[in-house]
Scaffold this motif. Sequence first.
Motif, mmCIF file in Angstrom:
data_model
loop_
_atom_site.group_PDB
_atom_site.id
_atom_site.type_symbol
_atom_site.label_atom_id
_atom_site.label_comp_id
_atom_site.label_asym_id
_atom_site.label_seq_id
_atom_site.Cartn_x
_atom_site.Cartn_y
_atom_site.Cartn_z
ATOM 1 N N SER A 116 0.846 -1.200 0.000
ATOM 2 C CA SER A 116 0.000 0.000 0.000
ATOM 3 C C SER A 116 0.873 1.238 0.000
ATOM 4 C CB SER A 116 -0.904 0.023 1.241
ATOM 5 O OG SER A 116 -0.113 0.200 2.404
ATOM 6 N N GLY A 117 0.247 2.365 -0.274
ATOM 7 C CA GLY A 117 0.956 3.639 -0.218
ATOM 8 C C GLY A 117 1.429 3.934 1.196
ATOM 9 N N THR A 118 0.599 3.599 2.169
ATOM 10 C CA THR A 118 0.971 3.815 3.572
ATOM 11 C C THR A 118 2.271 3.099 3.906
ATOM 12 O OG1 THR A 118 -1.331 4.070 4.282
ATOM 13 C CG2 THR A 118 0.240 3.373 5.963
ATOM 14 N N GLU A 119 2.367 1.854 3.491
ATOM 15 C CA GLU A 119 3.592 1.090 3.752
ATOM 16 C C GLU A 119 4.785 1.734 3.053
ATOM 17 O OE1 GLU A 119 4.070 -3.291 3.514
ATOM 18 O OE2 GLU A 119 1.928 -3.227 3.062
ATOM 19 N N CYS A 143 -0.942 17.907 3.393
ATOM 20 C CA CYS A 143 -0.491 16.745 2.617
ATOM 21 C C CYS A 143 -0.780 15.470 3.407
ATOM 22 C CB CYS A 143 1.009 16.818 2.321
ATOM 23 S SG CYS A 143 1.416 17.992 1.014
ATOM 24 N N TYR A 144 -1.233 14.449 2.705
ATOM 25 C CA TYR A 144 -1.531 13.160 3.330
ATOM 26 C C TYR A 144 -0.575 12.127 2.774
ATOM 27 C CZ TYR A 144 -4.137 8.852 4.422
ATOM 28 O OH TYR A 144 -4.515 7.615 4.857
ATOM 29 N N HIS A 145 -0.030 11.321 3.664
ATOM 30 C CA HIS A 145 0.918 10.298 3.216
ATOM 31 C C HIS A 145 0.550 8.922 3.752
ATOM 32 C CE1 HIS A 145 3.437 13.582 1.776
ATOM 33 N NE2 HIS A 145 3.351 14.132 2.959
ATOM 34 N N GLY A 146 -0.747 8.656 3.907
ATOM 35 C CA GLY A 146 -1.145 7.384 4.488
ATOM 36 C C GLY A 146 -1.336 7.531 5.982
ATOM 37 N N HIS A 147 -1.692 6.419 6.640
ATOM 38 C CA HIS A 147 -2.124 6.546 8.039
ATOM 39 C C HIS A 147 -1.105 6.061 9.067
ATOM 40 C CE1 HIS A 147 -3.096 2.264 8.644
ATOM 41 N NE2 HIS A 147 -3.363 2.273 7.359
ATOM 42 N N GLY A 210 -2.509 16.540 -3.592
ATOM 43 C CA GLY A 210 -3.782 16.019 -4.082
ATOM 44 C C GLY A 210 -4.752 15.755 -2.958
ATOM 45 N N ASN A 211 -4.221 15.666 -1.751
ATOM 46 C CA ASN A 211 -5.066 15.264 -0.628
ATOM 47 C C ASN A 211 -5.661 16.431 0.151
ATOM 48 O OD1 ASN A 211 -5.161 12.202 -0.406
ATOM 49 N ND2 ASN A 211 -2.984 12.557 -0.795
ATOM 50 N N MET A 212 -5.507 17.663 -0.367
ATOM 51 C CA MET A 212 -6.331 18.780 0.112
ATOM 52 C C MET A 212 -7.131 19.307 -1.082
ATOM 53 S SD MET A 212 -3.413 21.700 0.894
ATOM 54 C CE MET A 212 -1.716 21.434 0.391
ATOM 55 N N PHE A 238 9.773 12.438 -2.673
ATOM 56 C CA PHE A 238 8.535 12.800 -3.351
ATOM 57 C C PHE A 238 7.540 11.666 -3.130
ATOM 58 C CE2 PHE A 238 9.863 15.963 -6.963
ATOM 59 C CZ PHE A 238 10.233 16.872 -5.994
ATOM 60 N N ASP A 239 6.430 11.979 -2.482
ATOM 61 C CA ASP A 239 5.371 10.991 -2.339
ATOM 62 C C ASP A 239 4.504 11.094 -3.596
ATOM 63 O OD1 ASP A 239 3.304 9.344 -1.792
ATOM 64 O OD2 ASP A 239 2.683 10.316 0.078
ATOM 65 N N GLU A 240 4.805 10.216 -4.553
ATOM 66 C CA GLU A 240 4.071 10.224 -5.832
ATOM 67 C C GLU A 240 3.062 9.075 -5.889
ATOM 68 O OE1 GLU A 240 5.076 12.156 -9.111
ATOM 69 O OE2 GLU A 240 7.263 12.271 -8.862
ATOM 70 N N VAL A 241 2.570 8.685 -4.701
ATOM 71 C CA VAL A 241 1.551 7.629 -4.661
ATOM 72 C C VAL A 241 0.353 8.051 -5.528
ATOM 73 C CG1 VAL A 241 -0.119 6.436 -3.179
ATOM 74 C CG2 VAL A 241 2.259 6.648 -2.444
ATOM 75 N N MET A 242 -0.011 9.332 -5.442
ATOM 76 C CA MET A 242 -1.125 9.806 -6.259
ATOM 77 C C MET A 242 -0.656 10.390 -7.591
ATOM 78 S SD MET A 242 -4.091 12.637 -5.485
ATOM 79 C CE MET A 242 -4.820 11.862 -4.049
ATOM 80 N N THR A 243 0.410 11.187 -7.569
ATOM 81 C CA THR A 243 0.812 11.916 -8.774
ATOM 82 C C THR A 243 1.523 11.040 -9.811
ATOM 83 O OG1 THR A 243 2.847 12.558 -7.647
ATOM 84 C CG2 THR A 243 1.045 14.139 -7.593
ATOM 85 N N GLY A 266 2.266 4.058 -5.540
ATOM 86 C CA GLY A 266 1.142 3.209 -5.130
ATOM 87 C C GLY A 266 0.074 3.363 -6.192
ATOM 88 N N LYS A 267 -1.178 3.290 -5.798
ATOM 89 C CA LYS A 267 -2.297 3.563 -6.688
ATOM 90 C C LYS A 267 -2.083 3.006 -8.115
ATOM 91 C CE LYS A 267 -4.363 6.700 -3.554
ATOM 92 N NZ LYS A 267 -3.885 7.750 -2.671
ATOM 93 N N VAL A 268 -1.744 3.821 -9.108
ATOM 94 C CA VAL A 268 -1.718 3.344 -10.503
ATOM 95 C C VAL A 268 -0.829 2.105 -10.709
ATOM 96 C CG1 VAL A 268 -0.986 3.903 -12.866
ATOM 97 C CG2 VAL A 268 -2.355 5.544 -11.591
HETATM 98 C C1 LIG Z 1 -3.352 7.437 -1.229
HETATM 99 C C2 LIG Z 1 -2.102 8.042 -0.753
HETATM 100 C C3 LIG Z 1 -1.285 7.411 0.212
HETATM 101 C C4 LIG Z 1 -1.710 6.167 0.944
HETATM 102 O O1 LIG Z 1 -1.863 5.069 0.122
HETATM 103 P P1 LIG Z 1 -2.739 3.812 0.632
HETATM 104 O O2 LIG Z 1 -2.565 2.813 -0.445
HETATM 105 O O3 LIG Z 1 -4.124 4.323 0.799
HETATM 106 O O4 LIG Z 1 -2.151 3.380 1.932
HETATM 107 C C5 LIG Z 1 -0.066 7.980 0.498
HETATM 108 N N1 LIG Z 1 0.332 9.118 -0.109
HETATM 109 C C6 LIG Z 1 -0.420 9.756 -1.007
HETATM 110 C C7 LIG Z 1 0.092 10.987 -1.651
HETATM 111 C C8 LIG Z 1 -1.673 9.247 -1.351
HETATM 112 O O5 LIG Z 1 -2.426 9.914 -2.234
#
Ligand SMILES: *Cc1c(COP(=O)(O)O)cnc(C)c1O
Length: 427
Positions: A116-119, A143-147, A210-212, A238-243, A266-268
């Motif tokens: 996951s992105g969180t990991e 900015c959100y980087h997972g939980h 992206g998370n705001m 760079f947290d590019e999980v979304m970008t 992550g994601k894509v």
């Molecule tokens: C979604 C997201 C995460 C977390 O990814 P998960 O797969 O939901 O754990 C981390 N960083 C960014 C920038 C995200 O958009």
Amino acid sequence: MKTTNSESLFAQAKTLFPGGVNSPVRAFRAVGGTPLFIKRGEGPYLFDADGNRYIDYVLSWGPLIAGHAHPKVVDAITKAASNGTSYGAPSSLEIDLAKSIISFMPNIEMMRFVNSGTEATMSALRLARAFTKRDKIIKFEGCYHGHADLLLVQAGSGVATLGLPDSPGVPSDTVRHTLVANFNDLDSVEALFRKYPDQIAAIMVEPVAGNMGVVPPQYGFLQGLRSITKREGSVLIFDEVMTGFRVHPGGAQTLYQVVPDLTTLGKVIGGGLPVGAYGGKKEIMDLVAPSGSMYQAGTLAGNPLAMSAGIAMLDLIREQKVWERLEKLGAQLEEGIASEAKKAGVSISQTRVGTMFTTFFGDIQPKDWTNIKKADTIIFAKFFRAMLENGVYLAPSQFEAGFLSITHTPEIIEQTIEAARKAFTSL
Ligand SMILES: *Cc1c(COP(=O)(O)O)cnc(C)c1O
């Protein structure tokens, strides 16, 4: 009024899951009403439990850049499944996906797959701390980087303050080393480095927030972070999980030509299955176990289903003309919405980078969280419900990004703009 299937499913779900959902963003808390229970997805469409069809701009919160159930992705998953779903041993599929990712993002020399992105973000920070032998990290408000515990910090008053946990259950000791700066504000970053010289291991940033809602970096912001971290001996993440694969096929690092030390993805890259990855300079990645001493592991990491889905998904967006089409669709949607809002006299701020966009309501400047949080969430909620009634499924919060897929067409975008016209005039 007759109870809908979604309503009765939600009533059951509420007895089984906190708030009736398995991720808080799915609840319609910010917009009112009942979340739709989804029966299936196909291309750009979602079909709910009551048989309604919606044009989907959530796309599972970003991953589905090839739309729902793309035949090539489904085929790849089916083929992989018939060979077993997990081996707990290496397979060549991991190499194929890694090579594919690197062909888009050449700054990544070496990587580790996670689930996951969180990991990914949690591990990247552990790695940055191990590499620099420092404890403090900087993140940005909004900015959100997972939980992960250490990242659940927003710190309202911002600059140069120590983070306070955003959630009960996060010990304040855990976030003692998490510092919070303002997005698009290099002075707030410099202030933290002055206050904690030689103590900051890393800066982690969503290079396009992206998370705001979508907030692009202002000119020079990312370059500034690069030069500050270089000067201070800190790791730029760079947290590019979304970008990643969303603002540009090569991510924000290619779009803005700034090379981070580490990237989280992550994601894509999971093609709709659970995958994350962190990677970057070999010199740093070599510290990860078993080649180095920074421990991080995963039972299902690199599993063949997820790898196969990711490989198929990335193949679908590899061609330049696919991206040009996506960019055109994005521009069509952006201009259409802005022009309908203007005609209806509704004050909005439309942001977009590549296939990510947000319509902010009210008179705000999409620059940082201090500005963004003044957006008119009540008008947004009305707009959201009107769009839903007109067959368009948006994220149920003002502070989220919308996403496009290769299955959206100019006709579908036109239908969406027409829905927006009706929605704006009903506000
Ligand atoms: C979604 C997201 C995460 C977390 O990814 P998960 O797969 O939901 O754990 C981390 N960083 C960014 C920038 C995200 O958009």
